[in-house]
Write a protein that holds these residues in place. Structure first.
Motif, mmCIF file in Angstrom:
data_model
loop_
_atom_site.group_PDB
_atom_site.id
_atom_site.type_symbol
_atom_site.label_atom_id
_atom_site.label_comp_id
_atom_site.label_asym_id
_atom_site.label_seq_id
_atom_site.Cartn_x
_atom_site.Cartn_y
_atom_site.Cartn_z
ATOM 1 N N ARG A 61 40.699 38.004 36.766
ATOM 2 C CA ARG A 61 41.445 36.986 36.023
ATOM 3 C C ARG A 61 40.492 35.928 35.476
ATOM 4 N N PRO A 62 40.730 35.477 34.253
ATOM 5 C CA PRO A 62 41.649 36.049 33.268
ATOM 6 C C PRO A 62 41.139 37.411 32.785
ATOM 7 N N LEU A 63 42.037 38.201 32.225
ATOM 8 C CA LEU A 63 41.654 39.515 31.717
ATOM 9 C C LEU A 63 40.626 39.339 30.602
ATOM 10 N N SER A 64 39.478 39.991 30.746
ATOM 11 C CA SER A 64 38.378 39.812 29.796
ATOM 12 C C SER A 64 38.711 40.385 28.420
ATOM 13 N N LYS A 65 38.040 39.838 27.436
ATOM 14 C CA LYS A 65 38.144 40.282 26.039
ATOM 15 C C LYS A 65 39.548 40.137 25.468
ATOM 16 N N ARG A 66 40.390 39.320 26.104
ATOM 17 C CA ARG A 66 41.747 39.091 25.620
ATOM 18 C C ARG A 66 42.114 37.621 25.823
ATOM 19 N N LEU A 67 42.936 37.125 24.929
ATOM 20 C CA LEU A 67 43.502 35.794 25.088
ATOM 21 C C LEU A 67 44.651 35.920 26.080
ATOM 22 N N ASN A 68 44.556 35.233 27.196
ATOM 23 C CA ASN A 68 45.561 35.324 28.257
ATOM 24 C C ASN A 68 46.590 34.219 28.103
ATOM 25 N N ILE A 69 47.859 34.602 27.995
ATOM 26 C CA ILE A 69 48.968 33.651 27.915
ATOM 27 C C ILE A 69 49.798 33.818 29.178
ATOM 28 N N GLU A 87 40.702 38.814 18.420
ATOM 29 C CA GLU A 87 40.964 39.262 19.783
ATOM 30 C C GLU A 87 42.459 39.452 19.961
ATOM 31 N N ASN A 88 42.785 40.295 20.921
ATOM 32 C CA ASN A 88 44.188 40.538 21.242
ATOM 33 C C ASN A 88 44.655 39.517 22.265
ATOM 34 N N ALA A 89 45.951 39.343 22.322
ATOM 35 C CA ALA A 89 46.558 38.439 23.305
ATOM 36 C C ALA A 89 47.411 39.255 24.258
ATOM 37 N N VAL A 90 47.384 38.866 25.529
ATOM 38 C CA VAL A 90 48.277 39.447 26.534
ATOM 39 C C VAL A 90 49.155 38.327 27.071
ATOM 40 N N ILE A 91 50.450 38.594 27.096
ATOM 41 C CA ILE A 91 51.434 37.618 27.573
ATOM 42 C C ILE A 91 52.001 38.152 28.879
ATOM 43 N N MET A 92 51.987 37.294 29.906
ATOM 44 C CA MET A 92 52.479 37.731 31.213
ATOM 45 C C MET A 92 53.146 36.582 31.949
ATOM 46 N N GLY A 93 54.032 36.948 32.861
ATOM 47 C CA GLY A 93 54.650 35.977 33.739
ATOM 48 C C GLY A 93 53.732 35.634 34.904
ATOM 49 N N ARG A 94 54.107 34.625 35.653
ATOM 50 C CA ARG A 94 53.282 34.141 36.758
ATOM 51 C C ARG A 94 53.055 35.207 37.820
ATOM 52 N N ASN A 95 54.100 35.956 38.190
ATOM 53 C CA ASN A 95 53.922 36.991 39.218
ATOM 54 C C ASN A 95 52.939 38.065 38.765
ATOM 55 N N GLN A 103 49.528 23.065 31.480
ATOM 56 C CA GLN A 103 48.235 23.500 30.933
ATOM 57 C C GLN A 103 47.080 22.903 31.734
ATOM 58 N N SER A 104 47.212 21.663 32.178
ATOM 59 C CA SER A 104 46.123 21.035 32.940
ATOM 60 C C SER A 104 45.913 21.708 34.301
ATOM 61 N N GLU A 105 46.922 22.399 34.800
ATOM 62 C CA GLU A 105 46.813 23.099 36.085
ATOM 63 C C GLU A 105 46.355 24.546 35.912
ATOM 64 N N ALA A 106 46.297 25.011 34.672
ATOM 65 C CA ALA A 106 45.986 26.415 34.400
ATOM 66 C C ALA A 106 44.503 26.700 34.580
ATOM 67 N N PRO A 107 44.202 27.931 34.937
ATOM 68 C CA PRO A 107 42.797 28.335 35.001
ATOM 69 C C PRO A 107 42.147 28.227 33.623
ATOM 70 N N GLU A 108 40.844 28.107 33.624
ATOM 71 C CA GLU A 108 40.098 28.042 32.371
ATOM 72 C C GLU A 108 40.354 29.311 31.561
ATOM 73 N N LYS A 109 40.416 29.174 30.257
ATOM 74 C CA LYS A 109 40.621 30.279 29.317
ATOM 75 C C LYS A 109 42.014 30.903 29.409
ATOM 76 N N VAL A 110 42.974 30.158 29.932
ATOM 77 C CA VAL A 110 44.356 30.634 30.008
ATOM 78 C C VAL A 110 45.249 29.603 29.339
ATOM 79 N N THR A 111 46.132 30.072 28.461
ATOM 80 C CA THR A 111 47.087 29.184 27.802
ATOM 81 C C THR A 111 48.427 29.329 28.505
ATOM 82 N N VAL A 112 49.015 28.197 28.873
ATOM 83 C CA VAL A 112 50.321 28.208 29.533
ATOM 84 C C VAL A 112 51.397 27.911 28.498
#
Length: 183
Positions: free
Chosen positions: A66-74, A48-56, A82-91
């Motif tokens: 959210r999170p963007l489907s079919k992609r690893l969301n960073i 799978e591809n990864a997408v990296i984005m800032g908070r805004n 990380q404990s505050e992050a939505p499921e399936k999102v890496t901080v």
């Protein structure tokens, strides 16, 4: 620096380099959204591809997408844990931190930086940034966020069979897709 994996930036920008207004896209271009989805979600089999984005940027995405489907969301944040992050999102705390995390994964195909301006600015200076996918919107827009200046001699326009070459129009707005590769 653990990661040497190449990554690309993906952006749609107006003639005056605008990319956002009040944390939203200043236009709605269906073909651009389809292109973005196809580009960032199409990966090699078993990867799978990864997408990296800032908070805004994260917050600008409608909640239902959210999170963007079919992609690893960073999500890049210095405040969110990380404990505050939505499921399936890496901080991660920085672009380099994100690249280091992704370098340890064997299921990542391509990596895309998708905004915002501060993340793009850092990415454009990074030696592993090798491609820019730029949708050029042929109109000026009133924006409060702009794509940063960068050394345009480092990137030369190239062709890619995945990128449509013709001019598009949506909602009376003309736009074209471009690919630039680091020389």
């Amino acid at each position: 620096m653990a990661s040497a994996q190449k990554f690309s930036c993906v952006v749609a920008m107006s003639k005056n380099r605008g990319i956002g207004k009040e944390n939203r896209l200043p236009w709605h271009l269906k073909e651009d959204m389809k292109f973005f989805f196809h580009l960032t979600s199409t990966a090699a089999e078993g990867k799978e591809n990864a997408v990296i984005m800032g908070r805004n940027t994260w917050e600008s995405i409608p909640e239902k997408y959210r999170p963007l489907s079919k992609r690893l969301n960073i999500l890049l944040s210095r405040k969110l844990t990380q404990s505050e992050a939505p499921e399936k999102v890496t901080v991660c705390s920085s672009l380099q931190d994100a690249l280091d995390v992704l370098a340890k994964k064997d299921n990542v195909d391509k990596i895309f930086v998708i905004g915002g301006a501060a993340v793009y600015k850092e990415a454009l200076k990074h030696p592993s940034c090798y491609r820019l996918y730029i949708t050029k919107v042929d109109k000026d827009f009133d924006c409060d966020v702009h794509f940063p200046d960068y050394d345009e001699t480092l990137f030369k326009e190239t062709s890619d069979p995945e990128v449509p070459a013709k001019k598009h129009e949506d909602n009376g707005i003309e736009f074209t897709f471009h690919v630039y590769q680091r020389v």
